[in-house]
Design an enzyme around this catalytic site. Structure first.
Site, mmCIF file in Angstrom:
data_model
loop_
_atom_site.group_PDB
_atom_site.id
_atom_site.type_symbol
_atom_site.label_atom_id
_atom_site.label_comp_id
_atom_site.label_asym_id
_atom_site.label_seq_id
_atom_site.Cartn_x
_atom_site.Cartn_y
_atom_site.Cartn_z
ATOM 1 N N SER A 42 0.834 -1.213 0.000
ATOM 2 C CA SER A 42 0.000 0.000 0.000
ATOM 3 C C SER A 42 0.866 1.258 0.000
ATOM 4 O O SER A 42 0.351 2.368 0.039
ATOM 5 C CB SER A 42 -0.930 0.006 1.216
ATOM 6 O OG SER A 42 -0.192 -0.178 2.408
ATOM 7 N N ASN A 62 -2.233 -3.010 13.019
ATOM 8 C CA ASN A 62 -3.700 -2.941 12.963
ATOM 9 C C ASN A 62 -4.246 -1.753 13.744
ATOM 10 O O ASN A 62 -5.125 -1.036 13.253
ATOM 11 C CB ASN A 62 -4.315 -4.243 13.495
ATOM 12 C CG ASN A 62 -3.860 -5.442 12.684
ATOM 13 O OD1 ASN A 62 -3.242 -5.274 11.634
ATOM 14 N ND2 ASN A 62 -4.154 -6.649 13.164
ATOM 15 N N THR A 120 -39.880 24.779 -11.730
ATOM 16 C CA THR A 120 -40.136 23.398 -11.310
ATOM 17 C C THR A 120 -40.263 22.617 -12.605
ATOM 18 O O THR A 120 -40.762 23.157 -13.604
ATOM 19 C CB THR A 120 -41.433 23.272 -10.477
ATOM 20 O OG1 THR A 120 -42.546 23.634 -11.290
ATOM 21 C CG2 THR A 120 -41.416 24.148 -9.239
ATOM 22 N N HIS A 121 -39.783 21.407 -12.616
ATOM 23 C CA HIS A 121 -39.708 20.607 -13.849
ATOM 24 C C HIS A 121 -38.941 21.355 -14.942
ATOM 25 O O HIS A 121 -39.158 21.126 -16.125
ATOM 26 C CB HIS A 121 -41.102 20.242 -14.378
ATOM 27 C CG HIS A 121 -41.985 19.614 -13.348
ATOM 28 N ND1 HIS A 121 -42.111 18.249 -13.187
ATOM 29 C CD2 HIS A 121 -42.773 20.172 -12.388
ATOM 30 C CE1 HIS A 121 -42.946 18.005 -12.192
ATOM 31 N NE2 HIS A 121 -43.351 19.156 -11.687
ATOM 32 N N SER A 167 -12.882 26.523 -27.403
ATOM 33 C CA SER A 167 -12.928 25.289 -28.172
ATOM 34 C C SER A 167 -11.766 25.283 -29.144
ATOM 35 O O SER A 167 -11.354 26.332 -29.633
ATOM 36 C CB SER A 167 -14.251 25.220 -28.937
ATOM 37 O OG SER A 167 -14.115 24.387 -30.072
ATOM 38 N N LYS A 185 -16.771 29.712 -28.884
ATOM 39 C CA LYS A 185 -17.147 29.030 -27.644
ATOM 40 C C LYS A 185 -16.489 29.590 -26.391
ATOM 41 O O LYS A 185 -15.333 29.953 -26.391
ATOM 42 C CB LYS A 185 -16.780 27.535 -27.734
ATOM 43 C CG LYS A 185 -17.567 26.729 -28.728
ATOM 44 C CD LYS A 185 -19.038 26.558 -28.362
ATOM 45 C CE LYS A 185 -19.228 25.651 -27.170
ATOM 46 N NZ LYS A 185 -18.815 24.267 -27.441
ATOM 47 N N ASN A 217 -16.727 27.899 -22.645
ATOM 48 C CA ASN A 217 -17.340 26.762 -21.945
ATOM 49 C C ASN A 217 -17.220 26.880 -20.424
ATOM 50 O O ASN A 217 -16.154 27.225 -19.921
ATOM 51 C CB ASN A 217 -16.679 25.461 -22.399
ATOM 52 C CG ASN A 217 -16.771 25.266 -23.895
ATOM 53 O OD1 ASN A 217 -17.778 25.616 -24.513
ATOM 54 N ND2 ASN A 217 -15.711 24.726 -24.488
ATOM 55 N N GLU A 269 -19.234 22.468 -14.991
ATOM 56 C CA GLU A 269 -19.520 21.103 -15.465
ATOM 57 C C GLU A 269 -18.823 20.073 -14.575
ATOM 58 O O GLU A 269 -19.360 19.013 -14.284
ATOM 59 C CB GLU A 269 -19.042 20.927 -16.905
ATOM 60 C CG GLU A 269 -19.827 21.753 -17.918
ATOM 61 C CD GLU A 269 -19.076 21.846 -19.241
ATOM 62 O OE1 GLU A 269 -19.065 20.862 -19.996
ATOM 63 O OE2 GLU A 269 -18.474 22.905 -19.511
ATOM 64 N N TYR A 320 -8.636 -7.503 12.027
ATOM 65 C CA TYR A 320 -8.117 -6.924 10.787
ATOM 66 C C TYR A 320 -8.139 -7.942 9.657
ATOM 67 O O TYR A 320 -7.746 -9.095 9.843
ATOM 68 C CB TYR A 320 -6.668 -6.434 11.004
ATOM 69 C CG TYR A 320 -6.086 -5.817 9.751
ATOM 70 C CD1 TYR A 320 -6.280 -4.469 9.466
ATOM 71 C CD2 TYR A 320 -5.366 -6.589 8.842
ATOM 72 C CE1 TYR A 320 -5.785 -3.906 8.309
ATOM 73 C CE2 TYR A 320 -4.862 -6.031 7.684
ATOM 74 C CZ TYR A 320 -5.083 -4.683 7.421
ATOM 75 O OH TYR A 320 -4.586 -4.123 6.274
ATOM 76 N N LYS A 341 -8.205 3.123 2.146
ATOM 77 C CA LYS A 341 -7.435 4.360 2.007
ATOM 78 C C LYS A 341 -7.632 5.078 0.680
ATOM 79 O O LYS A 341 -7.875 6.284 0.652
ATOM 80 C CB LYS A 341 -5.954 4.084 2.268
ATOM 81 C CG LYS A 341 -5.674 4.093 3.771
ATOM 82 C CD LYS A 341 -4.319 3.573 4.136
ATOM 83 C CE LYS A 341 -4.287 2.077 4.118
ATOM 84 N NZ LYS A 341 -5.225 1.454 5.097
HETATM 85 N N1 ARG Z 1 -0.972 -1.474 5.113
HETATM 86 C C1 ARG Z 1 -1.954 -2.016 6.000
HETATM 87 C C2 ARG Z 1 -3.272 -1.328 5.760
HETATM 88 O O1 ARG Z 1 -3.234 -0.334 5.135
HETATM 89 C C3 ARG Z 1 -1.523 -1.831 7.416
HETATM 90 C C4 ARG Z 1 -2.063 -2.866 8.343
HETATM 91 C C5 ARG Z 1 -1.457 -4.184 8.062
HETATM 92 N N2 ARG Z 1 -1.819 -5.160 9.042
HETATM 93 C C6 ARG Z 1 -1.645 -6.476 8.851
HETATM 94 N N3 ARG Z 1 -2.047 -7.266 9.781
HETATM 95 N N4 ARG Z 1 -1.080 -6.951 7.770
HETATM 96 O O2 ARG Z 1 -4.332 -1.732 6.190
#
Ligand code: ARG
Length: 456
Positions: free
Chosen positions: A18, A105, A150-151, A272, A278, A280, A285, A312, A320
């Site tokens: 990650s 965790n 409305t509408h 454009s 144009k 825009n 948007e 976990y 994330k």
């Molecule tokens: N990179 C992990 C996450 O974003 C961190 C937690 C990892 N925990 C584990 N037991 N492997 O959730």
């Protein structure tokens, strides 16, 4: 030593790591590690000297990350492991003691809560600025008439100040939702260990205070499994994005030649590549177009949490990117909406012409009949017949020949003509919260007050 006899397959690393996205959690991770080290020292796990070394080392790691000079390694799985690895490289064995009495965790749950809390605050700041701008623009156009719809059919005239303030109140509610999201980050996961608690009686109250949480979670299993605070944030962001999309969509419509009610600033519009004429309203948007991304982040996280066993699971790592994209998108949109509004110019004449369409006064005529004792349902039918006659004859309501109007109570007809002449139908909306000038003044005052209360 390792439990494994083979090294990780690069393909496994690709799905498992990650680090590419969670590195932005580093300020919170470092902050948490500093507080954790202090608590470990209080427990006697770290000597004063080791604590010093660790705090000094963490400062250097933070400096490297800040400067973009942190030497990431290929097998850094996530930001937590990268920081710890680098700390040990910099300070030696003392660094290896930092992970006592914690698990990734509880660490990641804590980092994410700190991140969400920070950005729930940021969203409130951005909303406050946007509401201030809305209020100023509403004030400056308080008596500029336009049709309300409305509408998407012309319904009754409004003042632009009134129309814009409708968004003010939506954003006030959004701000409250972000405040609630901030509140739901109040529990601290740190000190929960992997899931069951720790073999160390660390001072979690002290840790919570250090990190700005309201209290430790009462249940370690809940603490490592919970992401409700991120759901709450993303729901607030989704509601806000929906509001921004409605504002954007109206500005898009109003900027069309057909409406011609407003025009974005040149610095907030594009041309454009082929059509020289144009201009825009791209920003408007995109306020509309980006909203689904924020909503998608919410459903992604809901999907992640759905039916997930407690404790976990690696699924939780998927929280994330959903949160980050939701945060980045809503913050960008809030900032853009503010600037777009600041540079928007309205065409008073175009709006006024559309607003003086006599058909928009049909309800007024019905109400004037009611004042003469005609039941409303009957009055509605009478006026509908007049409208039909006017549409067929291609005239306005007041131009109808005497015959059509002659069956009506004369006083109602007279008052109707007077009202049309004075352009006063808009001022007839006298109920609290209505668009007439005295009511709009009250509303502007209420809005100023509400904005002041937010800043207090
Ligand atoms: N990179 C992990 C996450 O974003 C961190 C937690 C990892 N925990 C584990 N037991 N492997 O959730």
């Amino acid at each position: 030593m390792s439990r494994f006899s083979e090294s990780q397959d690069p393909l496994f690393q690709r799905i498992n790591a990650s680090i590419d996205f969670d590195r932005r959690l580093w300020p919170h991770d470092i902050r948490q590690s500093r507080a954790h080290a202090t608590v470990l020292a209080a427990l006697g796990v770290l000597s004063e000297g080791e604590l010093e070394e660790i705090l000094e080392g963490l400062k250097r790691v933070a400096g490297e990350l800040e400067a973009g000079e942190f030497p990431f390694a290929d097998d850094d799985e996530d930001i937590h492991m990268a920081v710890e690895r680098r700390l040990i490289e910099l300070v030696g064995p003392a660094g290896g003691k930092l992970h006592t009495a914690r698990s990734r965790n509880d660490q990641v749950a804590t980092d994410l809560a700190l991140f969400v809390r920070e950005h729930a605050g940021r969203a409130q700041e951005l909303l406050r600025a946007l509401m201030g701008t809305l209020l100023d623009v509403a004030e400056a156009h308080r008596d500029w008439a336009l049709p309300g719809y409305t509408h998407l059919q012309r319904a009754q005239p409004l003042y632009l100040g009134h129309h814009l303030l409708a968004y003010f109140w939506m954003f006030l509610r959004d701000s409250r939702r972000f405040a609630m999201a901030a509140e739901s980050t109040g529990d601290m996961a740190a000190g929960s260990g992997a899931l069951a608690g720790l073999n160390w009686e660390i001072d979690r109250d002290l840790l919570a205070e250090e990190l700005g949480f309201d209290r430790p979670y009462p249940n370690s299993l809940d603490a490592v499994s919970n992401r409700d605070f991120a759901l709450d944030y993303l729901y607030a962001a989704s509601a806000g994005a929906a509001h921004l999309s409605r504002l954007g969509a109206e500005i898009v419509l109003w900027s069309s030649r057909e409406f011609g009610f407003c025009e974005p600033a040149d610095s907030f519009a594009s041309g454009s590549s082929i059509m020289p004429q144009k201009k825009n309203p791209d920003a408007a948007e995109l306020l509309r177009g980006k909203a689904p991304r924020v909503m998608a982040s919410l459903t992604t996280l809901q999907g992640t949490l759905h039916a997930l066993p407690l404790g976990y699971s690696k699924d939780l790592q998927e929280d994330k990117e959903a949160v980050f994209d939701g945060v980045d998108t809503i913050e960008l949109c809030l900032e853009v909406a503010d600037r777009l509004l600041q540079g928007l110019s309205f065409n008073r004449e175009r709006m006024a012409v559309a607003a003086t369409d006599e058909m928009l006064a049909a309800t007024d005529l019905a109400d004037l009949l009611v004042a003469e004792g005609v039941p409303f349902r009957e009055a509605h039918g009478i006026v509908a017949g007049l409208v039909r006659g006017a549409v067929e004859a291609g005239t306005g309501l007041s131009d109808l020949d005497g015959d059509s109007l002659s069956e009506l109570p004369p006083r109602a007809v007279e008052r109707f003509r007077e009202r049309l002449e004075a352009g006063a139908t808009i001022e007839s909306k006298v109920s609290a919260g209505g668009t007439s000038s005295p009511r709009l003044s009250e509303q502007l005052q209420q809005a100023r007050q509400a904005l002041g209360d937010l800043s207090a």
